[in-house]
Design a protein around this motif. Sequence first.
Motif, PDB file in Angstrom:
ATOM      1  N   ASP A  91       0.826  -1.207   0.000  1.00  0.00           N
ATOM      2  CA  ASP A  91       0.000   0.000   0.000  1.00  0.00           C
ATOM      3  C   ASP A  91       0.864   1.263   0.000  1.00  0.00           C
ATOM      4  O   ASP A  91       0.977   1.969  -0.999  1.00  0.00           O
ATOM      5  CB  ASP A  91      -0.920  -0.052   1.232  1.00  0.00           C
ATOM      6  N   TYR A 147      -2.344  -1.266  -4.759  1.00  0.00           N
ATOM      7  CA  TYR A 147      -3.515  -1.199  -3.888  1.00  0.00           C
ATOM      8  C   TYR A 147      -4.382  -2.465  -3.930  1.00  0.00           C
ATOM      9  O   TYR A 147      -4.984  -2.825  -2.919  1.00  0.00           O
ATOM     10  CB  TYR A 147      -4.347   0.033  -4.232  1.00  0.00           C
ATOM     11  N   LEU A 190      -5.214  -4.362  -0.547  1.00  0.00           N
ATOM     12  CA  LEU A 190      -6.602  -4.516  -0.097  1.00  0.00           C
ATOM     13  C   LEU A 190      -6.912  -5.971   0.239  1.00  0.00           C
ATOM     14  O   LEU A 190      -7.526  -6.270   1.266  1.00  0.00           O
ATOM     15  CB  LEU A 190      -7.554  -4.001  -1.185  1.00  0.00           C
ATOM     16  N   GLU A 235      -7.852  -7.279   3.994  1.00  0.00           N
ATOM     17  CA  GLU A 235      -9.133  -7.952   4.237  1.00  0.00           C
ATOM     18  C   GLU A 235      -8.938  -9.327   4.861  1.00  0.00           C
ATOM     19  O   GLU A 235      -9.709  -9.741   5.733  1.00  0.00           O
ATOM     20  CB  GLU A 235      -9.912  -8.059   2.915  1.00  0.00           C
ATOM     21  N   ILE A 276      -8.091  -0.198   5.214  1.00  0.00           N
ATOM     22  CA  ILE A 276      -8.938  -0.553   4.068  1.00  0.00           C
ATOM     23  C   ILE A 276      -9.661   0.688   3.552  1.00  0.00           C
ATOM     24  O   ILE A 276      -9.733   0.936   2.334  1.00  0.00           O
ATOM     25  CB  ILE A 276      -9.949  -1.650   4.476  1.00  0.00           C
ATOM     26  N   HIS A 313      -9.604   2.637  -0.279  1.00  0.00           N
ATOM     27  CA  HIS A 313     -10.802   3.004  -1.046  1.00  0.00           C
ATOM     28  C   HIS A 313     -10.804   4.494  -1.360  1.00  0.00           C
ATOM     29  O   HIS A 313     -11.201   4.912  -2.462  1.00  0.00           O
ATOM     30  CB  HIS A 313     -12.054   2.620  -0.268  1.00  0.00           C
TER      31      HIS A 313
END
Length: 198
Positions: free
Chosen positions: A147, A153, A157, A161, A185, A189
């Motif tokens: 990240d 990304y 992600l 998760e 997270i 976004h």
Amino acid sequence: DDVSQLASSLPPQIQIAGLKLVSTGVTHILAHFFEVLTNQLKELQRLIKSKPRSAIIASEQKETLVALEIHFECGRVFHNLGCHISRIDSEQDMECHFFDSAVNAFRKTLEFLQNLASTGNKDNVDVEKRVQTHLADSLSCLGYCHDAKMGEYSNALKEYEQALELYKRVYGREHHVVSDTLHNIGTIHMVRGRYSDA
């Protein structure tokens, strides 16, 4: 076969880790620990090959415990190497490599735990939670590397998760590591313009 593959894969990783740690001025105690683990793996492999099939079956659970411990220790060492390398801005690829190796080792540890549970051993709940916590931590670090440092990304992600589900399983929904991971997270976004998801 798993033992053979892991034993054969460790020496080059020791070499890479040792060179990186020495060249960057980071302590090489961890590289020495890799050598210890390699010797343990080779000894386990020798014991398996030297036993008749009946003896292997009789001592299968003990060998599973040994293999479990070795994979768990490998995971811890890889995670620590990733944390050390993370201090050096130019070593993102090596950092991700170590955290990814830690994730694989902890996942393999969980497989061994599941095998023990299937044989009727029910005393592994606390151990499983501990391994899940280590796995979640490594996934979170790997996610951060992808990240914040590499801008990958989609990978980040997915890793965040997976870490989130493990943290919820171990700690419940109200723990601060759950909120921290949700924040990570949400940040991804936001960067990707998915404001409603964030």
